[in-house]
Enzyme design. Structure first.
Site, short mmCIF file in Angstrom:
data_model
loop_
_atom_site.label_atom_id
_atom_site.label_comp_id
_atom_site.label_asym_id
_atom_site.label_seq_id
_atom_site.Cartn_x
_atom_site.Cartn_y
_atom_site.Cartn_z
N TYR A 160 3.01 -16.46 -4.58
CA TYR A 160 2.79 -15.37 -3.62
C TYR A 160 4.09 -14.67 -3.28
CZ TYR A 160 1.77 -12.97 0.76
OH TYR A 160 1.67 -12.02 1.75
N LYS A 164 5.07 -10.88 -4.49
CA LYS A 164 5.29 -9.88 -3.44
C LYS A 164 6.70 -9.28 -3.55
CE LYS A 164 3.07 -8.82 -0.28
NZ LYS A 164 2.14 -7.68 -0.08
#
Length: 377
Positions: A160, A164
């Site tokens: 994640y 990102k």
């Protein structure tokens, strides 16, 4: 109201937790918008109806149902857009989502959206990033009231945070790219802290855990591990203000290519104590200390992580706890928003008292429904 002339806003993830509030504030606070477009994988009819009632005939509302990786739908959604606000991403801290899904959605999907915006002469592009692109790092080094210039060895330790960060950087690097009409695109990113507020699925999860645990919230973070959560309405407001700054010649040169931390006056406390602060009035208590020493928790999480790597190809379930998540919960990690205030006049729209009241009112409205739902499982 903020004065904007005939702009068309595209909110990617417009049906999500943050996206809904951005749409609402754009409609309520910004003057002379000609159209607001919502792009999402799921479009909720009740949400659309409430928006239609809010805007009447003053602003055109258009819905685009599709995936970030769908080039054809993106082309239609981006035509004639003035400002794109990209809030959509796959959020996963536990390894439930495949690497391919995370990368193709969070990175490749964001890249495709950016390319499409450039092709369609979209002047402004705002990316909703996260504080997790900074850390905490694997050593759990703390930050106290950090800012954009804080020297910190960042390590993206999960898919994640890696995806990102990759998306954030490619969007920031695109600032100043030429558009077919001879202008240049302005891009910026916002890094909010942990976002709380009405309709937060993470808060609902924590509430459910407390109910299942006999109305006792589990303590997973030390009291000393201070963080500063931020209310969803203030994060949404920061997007609106940044979009305004991108239209002003003197400010778009300042904000272009920059990232900004977004905070408010929510008190600094640990994640566990923050949950208790917002849920104790519902009759939920919390232990004063961790159930076992933190070092032992890390050791157990390490063993679980190693075992899970061995059996992962054969099972679908994932551990409820891992080392990275423990690090997030137990590292002091606080920031300020001074740069956002200086560069684009960000001042929180909602005080802590108002944010707390709105959030607790929502929690009170859903707790009985959650109890009944959990009793049926």
């Amino acid at each position: 109201m903020i004065s904007v002339s005939g702009d068309v806003y595209l909110i990617i993830g417009g049906n999500g937790f943050l996206g809904k509030v951005i749409v609402k504030l754009l409609i309520e606070k910004v003057h002379d918008i000609s159209e607001v477009r919502l792009f999402d994988k799921v479009i909720q009819e009740d949400h659309v109806e409430s928006l239609q009632a809010l805007v009447g005939s003053r602003v055109k509302l258009t819905m685009f149902k599709g995936d970030l990786r769908d080039k054809e739908v993106l082309q239609k959604a981006c035509q004639g857009v003035t400002c794109a606000i990209h809030t959509a991403s796959v959020i996963d801290l536990w390894g439930k989502v495949s690497k391919e899904e995370m990368e193709t959605t969070n990175v490749e999907g964001s890249h495709l959206l950016l390319e499409t915006c450039i092709q369609q002469n979209v002047k402004c592009f705002i990316y909703t990033s996260t504080v997790e692109v900074v850390g905490p790092n694997i050593r759990g080094d703390p930050i106290c009231n950090g800012d954009e210039d804080t020297d910190y060895i960042s390590e993206q330790t999960t898919l994640y945070s890696k995806t990102k960060y990759a998306a954030e950087q490619l969007i920031l690097r695109a600032n100043g790219s030429p558009l077919p009409n001879g202008e240049q695109i302005v891009t910026s990113a916002l890094r909010p802290m942990y976002i709380y507020g009405e309709n937060s699925r993470f808060m609902l999860h924590d509430l459910d855990v407390g109910i299942i645990n006999g109305n006792v919230l589990p303590r997973t973070s030390r009291k000393e591990a201070l963080v500063n959560p931020v209310y969803v309405g203030n994060v949404a407001w920061a997007h609106v203000l940044l979009a305004r700054a991108m239209k002003e010649e003197d400010k778009k040169r300042i904000v272009g290519g920059k990232f900004y931390y977004i905070t408010d006056d929510t008190p600094h406390m640990s994640y566990s104590d923050f949950n208790h602060e917002l849920m104790h009035f519902l009759g939920l208590s919390i232990p004063s200390k961790l159930p076992i020493p933190l070092l032992l928790m890390y050791f157990i999480a390490y063993i679980i992580d190693m075992l899970w790597l061995l059996i992962r190809p054969f099972i679908k379930s994932v551990p409820k706890q891992n080392r990275h998540f423990l690090m997030i919960l137990n590292t002091k990690f606080t920031f300020t928003s001074h740069k956002a205030r200086n560069d684009f006049d960000y001042i929180p729209l909602y005080s802590w008292e108002v944010a707390k009241e709105k959030t607790t009112t929502w929690l009170a409205s859903v707790i009985q429904e959650r109890r009944e739902f959990l009793n049926k499982k």
